[in-house]
Write a protein that holds these residues in place. Sequence first.
Motif, mmCIF file in Angstrom:
data_model
loop_
_atom_site.group_PDB
_atom_site.id
_atom_site.type_symbol
_atom_site.label_atom_id
_atom_site.label_comp_id
_atom_site.label_asym_id
_atom_site.label_seq_id
_atom_site.Cartn_x
_atom_site.Cartn_y
_atom_site.Cartn_z
ATOM 1 N N GLU A 71 23.198 44.236 8.340
ATOM 2 C CA GLU A 71 24.506 43.793 8.840
ATOM 3 C C GLU A 71 25.197 42.808 7.905
ATOM 4 O O GLU A 71 26.303 42.347 8.173
ATOM 5 C CB GLU A 71 24.348 43.179 10.233
ATOM 6 C CG GLU A 71 23.392 42.003 10.287
ATOM 7 C CD GLU A 71 23.029 41.557 11.695
ATOM 8 O OE1 GLU A 71 23.500 42.146 12.685
ATOM 9 O OE2 GLU A 71 22.268 40.584 11.788
ATOM 10 N N LEU A 72 24.565 42.503 6.802
ATOM 11 C CA LEU A 72 25.063 41.491 5.874
ATOM 12 C C LEU A 72 26.459 41.818 5.346
ATOM 13 O O LEU A 72 27.352 40.971 5.380
ATOM 14 C CB LEU A 72 24.084 41.300 4.720
ATOM 15 C CG LEU A 72 24.432 40.235 3.694
ATOM 16 C CD1 LEU A 72 24.550 38.861 4.344
ATOM 17 C CD2 LEU A 72 23.378 40.208 2.591
ATOM 18 N N ALA A 73 26.680 43.029 4.873
ATOM 19 C CA ALA A 73 27.976 43.404 4.300
ATOM 20 C C ALA A 73 29.092 43.252 5.319
ATOM 21 O O ALA A 73 30.186 42.746 5.006
ATOM 22 C CB ALA A 73 27.929 44.835 3.766
ATOM 23 N N TYR A 74 28.830 43.670 6.563
ATOM 24 C CA TYR A 74 29.849 43.561 7.611
ATOM 25 C C TYR A 74 30.234 42.109 7.850
ATOM 26 O O TYR A 74 31.415 41.757 7.887
ATOM 27 C CB TYR A 74 29.351 44.195 8.918
ATOM 28 C CG TYR A 74 30.308 43.971 10.059
ATOM 29 C CD1 TYR A 74 31.417 44.784 10.223
ATOM 30 C CD2 TYR A 74 30.112 42.926 10.961
ATOM 31 C CE1 TYR A 74 32.313 44.568 11.262
ATOM 32 C CE2 TYR A 74 31.002 42.699 11.999
ATOM 33 C CZ TYR A 74 32.100 43.520 12.147
ATOM 34 O OH TYR A 74 32.993 43.290 13.173
ATOM 35 N N TYR A 75 29.234 41.245 8.027
ATOM 36 C CA TYR A 75 29.523 39.846 8.330
ATOM 37 C C TYR A 75 30.057 39.082 7.117
ATOM 38 O O TYR A 75 30.814 38.127 7.282
ATOM 39 C CB TYR A 75 28.317 39.151 8.944
ATOM 40 C CG TYR A 75 28.108 39.562 10.385
ATOM 41 C CD1 TYR A 75 29.014 39.181 11.360
ATOM 42 C CD2 TYR A 75 27.039 40.351 10.760
ATOM 43 C CE1 TYR A 75 28.847 39.564 12.688
ATOM 44 C CE2 TYR A 75 26.863 40.740 12.076
ATOM 45 C CZ TYR A 75 27.780 40.343 13.036
ATOM 46 O OH TYR A 75 27.627 40.728 14.336
ATOM 47 N N GLN A 76 29.703 39.482 5.914
ATOM 48 C CA GLN A 76 30.293 38.865 4.732
ATOM 49 C C GLN A 76 31.789 39.169 4.666
ATOM 50 O O GLN A 76 32.580 38.331 4.241
ATOM 51 C CB GLN A 76 29.591 39.334 3.459
ATOM 52 C CG GLN A 76 28.254 38.679 3.247
ATOM 53 C CD GLN A 76 27.525 39.198 2.018
ATOM 54 O OE1 GLN A 76 27.637 40.366 1.652
ATOM 55 N NE2 GLN A 76 26.756 38.323 1.389
ATOM 56 N N ALA A 77 32.162 40.349 5.077
ATOM 57 C CA ALA A 77 33.573 40.749 5.043
ATOM 58 C C ALA A 77 34.357 40.218 6.243
ATOM 59 O O ALA A 77 35.499 39.783 6.090
ATOM 60 C CB ALA A 77 33.674 42.275 4.996
ATOM 61 N N ASN A 78 33.756 40.242 7.422
ATOM 62 C CA ASN A 78 34.490 39.931 8.652
ATOM 63 C C ASN A 78 34.142 38.599 9.298
ATOM 64 O O ASN A 78 34.901 38.100 10.121
ATOM 65 C CB ASN A 78 34.261 41.049 9.683
ATOM 66 C CG ASN A 78 34.695 42.387 9.151
ATOM 67 O OD1 ASN A 78 35.834 42.567 8.760
ATOM 68 N ND2 ASN A 78 33.760 43.331 9.098
ATOM 69 N N GLY A 79 32.989 38.076 8.994
ATOM 70 C CA GLY A 79 32.563 36.845 9.651
ATOM 71 C C GLY A 79 32.129 37.112 11.084
ATOM 72 O O GLY A 79 32.114 38.252 11.550
ATOM 73 N N ILE A 80 31.765 36.052 11.776
ATOM 74 C CA ILE A 80 31.308 36.129 13.163
ATOM 75 C C ILE A 80 32.152 35.164 13.986
ATOM 76 O O ILE A 80 32.540 34.097 13.517
ATOM 77 C CB ILE A 80 29.802 35.783 13.269
ATOM 78 C CG1 ILE A 80 29.270 36.054 14.673
ATOM 79 C CG2 ILE A 80 29.527 34.358 12.832
ATOM 80 C CD1 ILE A 80 27.747 35.947 14.782
ATOM 81 N N THR A 81 32.457 35.545 15.223
ATOM 82 C CA THR A 81 33.209 34.655 16.102
ATOM 83 C C THR A 81 32.259 33.653 16.743
ATOM 84 O O THR A 81 31.043 33.883 16.806
ATOM 85 C CB THR A 81 33.921 35.445 17.220
ATOM 86 O OG1 THR A 81 32.917 36.025 18.077
ATOM 87 C CG2 THR A 81 34.831 36.527 16.648
ATOM 88 N N ARG A 82 32.795 32.577 17.239
ATOM 89 C CA ARG A 82 31.967 31.574 17.922
ATOM 90 C C ARG A 82 31.315 32.162 19.172
ATOM 91 O O ARG A 82 30.170 31.838 19.490
ATOM 92 C CB ARG A 82 32.797 30.347 18.278
ATOM 93 C CG ARG A 82 33.178 29.533 17.050
ATOM 94 C CD ARG A 82 33.974 28.273 17.422
ATOM 95 N NE ARG A 82 34.392 27.576 16.239
ATOM 96 C CZ ARG A 82 33.678 26.651 15.617
ATOM 97 N NH1 ARG A 82 32.498 26.297 16.090
ATOM 98 N NH2 ARG A 82 34.125 26.056 14.530
ATOM 99 N N GLU A 83 32.038 33.030 19.862
ATOM 100 C CA GLU A 83 31.495 33.646 21.070
ATOM 101 C C GLU A 83 30.306 34.553 20.739
ATOM 102 O O GLU A 83 29.275 34.521 21.408
ATOM 103 C CB GLU A 83 32.583 34.447 21.805
ATOM 104 C CG GLU A 83 33.689 33.595 22.381
ATOM 105 C CD GLU A 83 34.719 33.130 21.350
ATOM 106 O OE1 GLU A 83 34.813 33.740 20.252
ATOM 107 O OE2 GLU A 83 35.430 32.152 21.640
#
Length: 133
Positions: A71-83
């Motif tokens: 999931e690294l590529a996805y979160y590097q591009a989009n980030g994660i929300t606080r929720e």
Amino acid sequence: MKKRFLCVLLAAVMLLGIVQTAPFQAKAASNMAASQELIELIKQFEGFLQYPKWDYKQYSMGYGTVCGEHELAYYQANGITREEAEERLKMHVNNFAAAINSFIDTYGITMTQQQFDAMISLSYNCGTGWVRE
């Protein structure tokens, strides 16, 4: 900062073990869960990372949870929300709660919610190897 936090929690666990808190005892029957207060405390100490960051042996994000390679590529591009980060934290903490519930059932231990939370916090920072030793 994490070492100081860990030392304070260990001291609290030892102190609470000495002090009699019978009116607040909860029977450990594999049903104790982390309190929302613990979740908030971990969030405060860990801080929020929107994007994955290399942290010793793994990528971490959110409130200190692992970001897997898949999931690294996805979160590097989009980030994660606080929720989403809080939900991942709760799932992660629930794994520790299950291990601790098993430990306290095995040894017939009764503890308070604060003691249970302190053991989860210890496990969050150090892992659950201590329950098998």
